[in-house]
Design an enzyme around this catalytic site. Sequence first.
Site, short mmCIF file in Angstrom:
data_model
loop_
_atom_site.label_atom_id
_atom_site.label_comp_id
_atom_site.label_asym_id
_atom_site.label_seq_id
_atom_site.Cartn_x
_atom_site.Cartn_y
_atom_site.Cartn_z
N LYS A 1 0.81 -1.22 0.00
CA LYS A 1 0.00 0.00 0.00
C LYS A 1 0.84 1.27 0.00
O LYS A 1 0.60 2.19 -0.79
CB LYS A 1 -0.94 0.01 1.20
CG LYS A 1 -1.79 1.27 1.28
CD LYS A 1 -2.84 1.20 2.38
CE LYS A 1 -2.24 1.35 3.75
NZ LYS A 1 -3.29 1.55 4.78
N THR B 1 -0.36 -0.71 16.68
CA THR B 1 0.41 0.53 16.53
C THR B 1 1.40 0.74 17.68
O THR B 1 2.51 1.24 17.47
CB THR B 1 -0.54 1.72 16.43
OG1 THR B 1 -1.47 1.67 17.54
CG2 THR B 1 -1.32 1.69 15.13
N GLY C 1 -10.54 6.48 15.24
CA GLY C 1 -10.56 6.59 16.70
C GLY C 1 -11.09 7.95 17.10
O GLY C 1 -10.71 8.98 16.51
N GLU D 1 -10.98 3.60 19.93
CA GLU D 1 -11.06 3.09 18.57
C GLU D 1 -12.51 2.84 18.18
O GLU D 1 -13.36 2.55 19.04
CB GLU D 1 -10.25 1.80 18.45
CG GLU D 1 -8.76 1.97 18.70
CD GLU D 1 -8.10 2.90 17.71
OE1 GLU D 1 -8.52 2.92 16.53
OE2 GLU D 1 -7.17 3.63 18.11
N LYS E 1 15.59 10.92 -30.66
CA LYS E 1 16.18 10.18 -29.55
C LYS E 1 17.67 10.42 -29.54
O LYS E 1 18.33 10.28 -30.55
CB LYS E 1 15.87 8.68 -29.70
CG LYS E 1 16.28 7.81 -28.50
CD LYS E 1 17.68 7.26 -28.59
CE LYS E 1 17.84 6.30 -29.74
NZ LYS E 1 19.23 5.71 -29.75
N HIS F 1 8.73 17.57 -40.63
CA HIS F 1 7.65 16.62 -40.90
C HIS F 1 8.14 15.18 -40.94
O HIS F 1 9.16 14.87 -41.54
CB HIS F 1 6.98 16.88 -42.28
CG HIS F 1 6.91 18.30 -42.70
ND1 HIS F 1 5.97 19.17 -42.22
CD2 HIS F 1 7.68 19.01 -43.57
CE1 HIS F 1 6.15 20.35 -42.77
NE2 HIS F 1 7.18 20.29 -43.59
N ASN G 1 18.03 22.44 -42.40
CA ASN G 1 16.65 21.99 -42.63
C ASN G 1 16.68 20.53 -43.07
O ASN G 1 17.36 20.19 -44.04
CB ASN G 1 15.97 22.84 -43.69
CG ASN G 1 14.48 22.52 -43.78
OD1 ASN G 1 13.66 23.11 -43.09
ND2 ASN G 1 14.12 21.59 -44.66
N ALA H 1 11.28 16.39 -45.34
CA ALA H 1 10.21 15.52 -44.85
C ALA H 1 10.53 14.05 -45.11
O ALA H 1 11.20 13.71 -46.09
CB ALA H 1 8.89 15.89 -45.52
N ASN I 1 20.20 4.46 -37.57
CA ASN I 1 21.25 4.42 -36.56
C ASN I 1 21.59 3.03 -36.05
O ASN I 1 22.56 2.87 -35.32
CB ASN I 1 20.84 5.29 -35.36
CG ASN I 1 19.53 4.85 -34.75
OD1 ASN I 1 18.68 4.26 -35.41
ND2 ASN I 1 19.34 5.15 -33.48
#
Length: 463
Positions: free
Chosen positions: A7, A66, A128, A144, A340, A352, A366, A369, A375
């Site tokens: 939890k 507790t 409690g 409690e 990446k 693009h 530049n 597209a 790679n």
Amino acid sequence: MKSAIPKVLHDICGLSLVGHVLAASRELDPEHLVVVVGHAREKVTAHLAEVDPAVRTAVQEEQNGTGHAVRMGLEQLGGGIDGTVVVVCGDTPLLTGATLAQLAATHHADGNAVTVLTAEVPDATGYGRIVRDEASGAVTGIVEHKDASEAQRAIREINSGVFAFDGQLLAKALKQVRTDNSQGEEYLTDVLGILREAGHRVGASVAADHREIAGINNRVQLAEARRILNDRLLTAAMLAGVTVVDPATTWVDVAVTFEQDAVVLPGTQLLGATRLAEGAVVGPNTRLKDTTVGAGARVDNTVADGAEVGPQASVGPYAYLRPGTRLGVKSKVGTYVETKNAVIGEGTKVPHLSYVGDATIGEYSNIGAASVFVNYDGEHKHHTTVGSHCKTGSDNMFVAPVTVGDGAYTAAGSVITKDVPPGSLAVARGQQRNIEGWVARKRPGSAAAKAAEAASRQGDGED
């Protein structure tokens, strides 16, 4: 929680539940910080080592209540200790350091042996109840829920499970705690009655916002706490000068930082250590994790992880910036572009439909597209370098390792496998060959053949 995850390790706003509690506790600058672990302690201990390596752990082999848990924690410190011991719960992520500081200050100012953090709640079921003396208002005990009478269950002031104790008195009182209750456990709350009967002062500090003490026991409460914490974070950002157009659809983690006049548009998630600089505009429908967005930059409909977007740069829509991406000033990564481990220089544009991986691109170039930086050879990744002021054609393949020199051009449709010297034009494609009359011979009677025949007659000047 109905989960394989312990939890306290469930996450809200970038930290585990116990991580939030540790962060609040650290604001007190404690001499010792001990976490008592039991169920799934291997996972919890490993997590603690990551988020707060200085924290100490105490093992509660059996979950006997507790009071027993606090005894285990004190034993980790050698038993009773001088000074104040603050006990908090590991599943209260909304608890703030300011509230803990208020608790400690009240404890010292009133000279209490124990001070309990309380709150008035709309529905006290399961908590409690704080029992007070009707005449003086002093705290006489905590009952409690399972052990409370009908009259006591009507009380709306509840125990948060957070206490400040005199360390020596706590250690002595824990030895007197009994287990004759409905759970057969050692209740920490029994210490209040023990100390009171011994003539010591028992007090309370009332939390200003009852939601701070809310514990998490299921996924519904987890979602409710996430919403509250998210609203708290966004409110702080807006009061500091950030525009959040739609807080209901904007989600942020606790480590996210903003500068003045940043703008967050609807449907945006800012995760991890993301940072938005002055005047940055992010969104709509954008998810950034551990990403820096420079001053005046624009990031639209984008997913980014571990990226740096330079000042006045433009990203998206529908871009994907993967780890290692660094975009220079006024650069552009446009629609359906993925990057990446790519460094893209000042003023350079990848407008693009392209993939730029393991690459360095200089200034004011530049990239045409539908270009791909090829790679990966199946075993290793290789690097591509494109210089400054380059113009590469559409549908280029850059087969790494390869370098395109400053000021070079590449022709559309080229597969670049060799270095291109500065100022050169690289053409790497087959010669075009036109076979006239092919459609008429191979597709007679087709719509294409008829269109070609009509075009031919018009070219010959026929009506």
